[in-house]
Design a protein around this motif. Structure first.
Motif, PDB file in Angstrom:
ATOM      1  N   GLN A  12       0.836  -1.203   0.000  1.00  0.00           N
ATOM      2  CA  GLN A  12       0.000   0.000   0.000  1.00  0.00           C
ATOM      3  C   GLN A  12       0.872   1.255   0.000  1.00  0.00           C
ATOM      4  OE1 GLN A  12      -3.402   0.516  -0.165  1.00  0.00           O
ATOM      5  NE2 GLN A  12      -3.409  -1.627  -0.753  1.00  0.00           N
ATOM      6  N   PHE A  13       1.942   1.254   0.795  1.00  0.00           N
ATOM      7  CA  PHE A  13       2.818   2.414   0.895  1.00  0.00           C
ATOM      8  C   PHE A  13       3.507   2.700  -0.439  1.00  0.00           C
ATOM      9  CE2 PHE A  13       6.952   4.366   1.697  1.00  0.00           C
ATOM     10  CZ  PHE A  13       6.577   5.476   2.421  1.00  0.00           C
ATOM     11  N   TYR A  14       4.169   1.701  -1.005  1.00  0.00           N
ATOM     12  CA  TYR A  14       4.922   1.921  -2.244  1.00  0.00           C
ATOM     13  C   TYR A  14       3.994   2.078  -3.461  1.00  0.00           C
ATOM     14  CZ  TYR A  14       9.293   1.263   0.158  1.00  0.00           C
ATOM     15  OH  TYR A  14      10.355   1.439   1.004  1.00  0.00           O
ATOM     16  N   GLY A  15       2.867   1.405  -3.443  1.00  0.00           N
ATOM     17  CA  GLY A  15       1.935   1.501  -4.565  1.00  0.00           C
ATOM     18  C   GLY A  15       1.001   2.684  -4.467  1.00  0.00           C
ATOM     19  N   ARG A  16       0.206   2.752  -3.405  1.00  0.00           N
ATOM     20  CA  ARG A  16      -0.819   3.786  -3.303  1.00  0.00           C
ATOM     21  C   ARG A  16      -0.244   5.140  -2.896  1.00  0.00           C
ATOM     22  NH1 ARG A  16      -4.148   5.646   0.591  1.00  0.00           N
ATOM     23  NH2 ARG A  16      -3.549   4.052   2.082  1.00  0.00           N
TER      24      ARG A  16
END
Length: 134
Positions: A12-16
């Protein structure tokens, strides 16, 4: 490649939050398909084509509980962005309540902001000095 304690949180951190594209389906390298399917690896592609791999290490512990204490072998990982996107990137980090280590700062080499990923790794978003007015 980075080791991460919680794969879902890191994805979630690296993608979103950081907006990196996660490789899925036929995009996943053949050598990693089984690991990705098992949730042990996630692959992200940066705008320049560089691949960032996340490897799930559920027992991972930070070298120090205070994320402002540097890792012994890592200073930080920096991501270059276009100068006109810098302020928007800072707003996203602040809106998502990402822990900020330092900045934003302006230098002759450009602008930067330092922040921490979910496992305490210091990251930087930086841009060239084209947008710096000193």
């Amino acid at each position: 490649a980075l080791h991460v304690k919680d794969m879902q949180v890191s994805r979630q951190f690296y993608g979103r939050i950081l907006g990196l594209h996660e490789l899925t389906g036929d995009e996943v390298p053949a050598t990693l398909v089984k690991l990705v399917s098992a949730g042990k690896v996630a692959n992200f592609v940066l705008p320049d084509g560089t691949i960032l791999d996340l490897f799930w290490k559920p027992d991972l512990e930070s070298p120090h509980p205070d994320p402002s204490q540097e890792f012994t072998r890592t200073g930080h990982l920096a991501f270059d962005i276009a100068p006109d996107l810098f302020d928007q990137a800072v707003e996203v980090l602040q809106h998502q309540q990402v822990p900020i280590g330092h900045g934003p700062v302006e230098r002759p080499t450009g602008r930067g902001i330092y922040f921490y990923d979910p496992d305490g790794l210091l990251l930087e978003i930086r841009c060239d000095p084209a947008s710096v007015t000193m």
